[in-house]
Write an enzyme that holds these catalytic residues in place. Structure first.
Site, mmCIF file in Angstrom:
data_model
loop_
_atom_site.group_PDB
_atom_site.id
_atom_site.type_symbol
_atom_site.label_atom_id
_atom_site.label_comp_id
_atom_site.label_asym_id
_atom_site.label_seq_id
_atom_site.Cartn_x
_atom_site.Cartn_y
_atom_site.Cartn_z
ATOM 1 N N THR A 47 1.179 9.131 3.986
ATOM 2 C CA THR A 47 1.964 9.860 4.977
ATOM 3 C C THR A 47 3.397 10.038 4.471
ATOM 4 O O THR A 47 3.867 9.278 3.628
ATOM 5 C CB THR A 47 1.952 9.132 6.331
ATOM 6 O OG1 THR A 47 2.322 7.769 6.143
ATOM 7 C CG2 THR A 47 0.559 9.180 6.950
ATOM 8 N N THR A 49 6.866 9.785 5.310
ATOM 9 C CA THR A 49 7.940 8.784 5.249
ATOM 10 C C THR A 49 7.516 7.580 4.427
ATOM 11 O O THR A 49 8.302 7.026 3.647
ATOM 12 C CB THR A 49 8.346 8.343 6.666
ATOM 13 O OG1 THR A 49 8.796 9.482 7.396
ATOM 14 C CG2 THR A 49 9.453 7.300 6.627
ATOM 15 N N CYS A 50 6.256 7.178 4.572
ATOM 16 C CA CYS A 50 5.748 6.014 3.847
ATOM 17 C C CYS A 50 5.798 6.237 2.340
ATOM 18 O O CYS A 50 6.165 5.343 1.572
ATOM 19 C CB CYS A 50 4.322 5.712 4.282
ATOM 20 S SG CYS A 50 4.117 5.524 6.065
ATOM 21 N N SER A 51 5.428 7.451 1.908
ATOM 22 C CA SER A 51 5.346 7.751 0.477
ATOM 23 C C SER A 51 6.690 8.106 -0.137
ATOM 24 O O SER A 51 6.949 7.805 -1.305
ATOM 25 C CB SER A 51 4.371 8.916 0.243
ATOM 26 O OG SER A 51 3.061 8.560 0.622
ATOM 27 N N LEU A 55 7.892 2.908 0.929
ATOM 28 C CA LEU A 55 7.289 2.220 -0.215
ATOM 29 C C LEU A 55 8.137 2.276 -1.482
ATOM 30 O O LEU A 55 8.381 1.236 -2.115
ATOM 31 C CB LEU A 55 5.895 2.786 -0.469
ATOM 32 C CG LEU A 55 5.185 2.344 -1.750
ATOM 33 C CD1 LEU A 55 4.936 0.847 -1.744
ATOM 34 C CD2 LEU A 55 3.865 3.109 -1.913
#
Length: 244
Positions: A47, A49-51, A55
């Site tokens: 997703t 924001t996560c990528s 992270l």
């Protein structure tokens, strides 16, 4: 509001993880017992924001966290192990251990399992981070209970500020290179000798010469950026490092 579990033990869960061609069961005790561990949990692999933010910054700052006593950093999501393994490969996040909470047991035990059925996600984790010492939660940063996917407090820099409030993080460095370029190798070695971490963008793999020209106005490599400022090639980098 979500309740903090500071001072409590982490949930006792067994995670089935696919390693190569085998299934391996990893327990909470194996992950946390006798260790200082950072956990950051997020709604889903791949997703945006996560990528793009959550992270990568934890992966980038791992050496700094390690200097301050952290043994490992866990990225946890309510995804299956195949998805998490594919995401790790895609992100090249070599410093992060990916934990698939496929059944949501750990997340439910944390009181942070939420329903995202309006997005077609089903049950997922609310975004948060925590510092765990020997299985006991010392500090939690839980995103505010707001619509959407807030990302305000669970980031790596907030956690680092808690662990080491006087630490000054290094400015971000990006080096545009191409394979076989001796001047690129020289620039990278100068950064290593100066104790500086950098991100490498390889022409032909991560970007094109058109991108390089559009960003820098130049066609030669290396091209180095520090803290958003265009430093230039290897000789300009060397002069910059001497004068800093």
């Amino acid at each position: 509001m979500f309740a903090s579990k500071e001072g409590q033990a982490v949930p006792q869960v067994t995670f089935p993880i696919r390693q190569g061609d085998a299934w391996v069961n990893v327990t909470s005790d194996e992950l946390f017992k006798g260790k200082t561990v950072i956990v950051f949990s997020l709604p889903g692999a791949f997703t945006p924001t996560c990528s793009s933010s959550h992270l990568p910054r934890y992966n980038e700052l791992f050496p700094v966290f390690k200097e301050h006593g952290v043994d490992s950093i866990l990225c946890l999501s309510v995804n299956d192990t195949f998805v998490m393994n594919a995401w790790k490969h895609d992100q090249e996040a070599e410093h992060i251990q990916f934990i698939p909470d496929g059944n949501g047991e750990f997340t439910d035990g944390m009181g942070l399992l939420v329903d995202k059925k309006e997005l077609g996600f089903g049950k997922r984790s609310w975004r948060y981070s925590m510092l765990v010492k020997d299985g006991i939660i010392e500090k939690m940063f839980i995103e505010p209970n707001e619509p959407g996917d807030p990302f305000k407090v669970s980031d790596a820099d907030t956690m680092l500020n808690y662990l080491a409030p006087d630490y000054k993080t290094q400015e971000s460095i990006t080096v545009f290179t191409k394979p076989g370029c001796p001047f690129c190798a020289k620039a990278k070695q100068n950064l290593i000798d100066a104790g500086l971490q950098y991100e490498e963008v390889i022409l032909g793999k991560d970007a094109t010469s058109v991108s390089l020209r559009a960003i820098t106005g130049r066609t030669t490599v290396p091209q180095v950026f520090i803290g958003g400022r265009h430093i230039g090639g290897s000789e300009e980098l060397e002069a910059h490092l001497l004068n800093r």
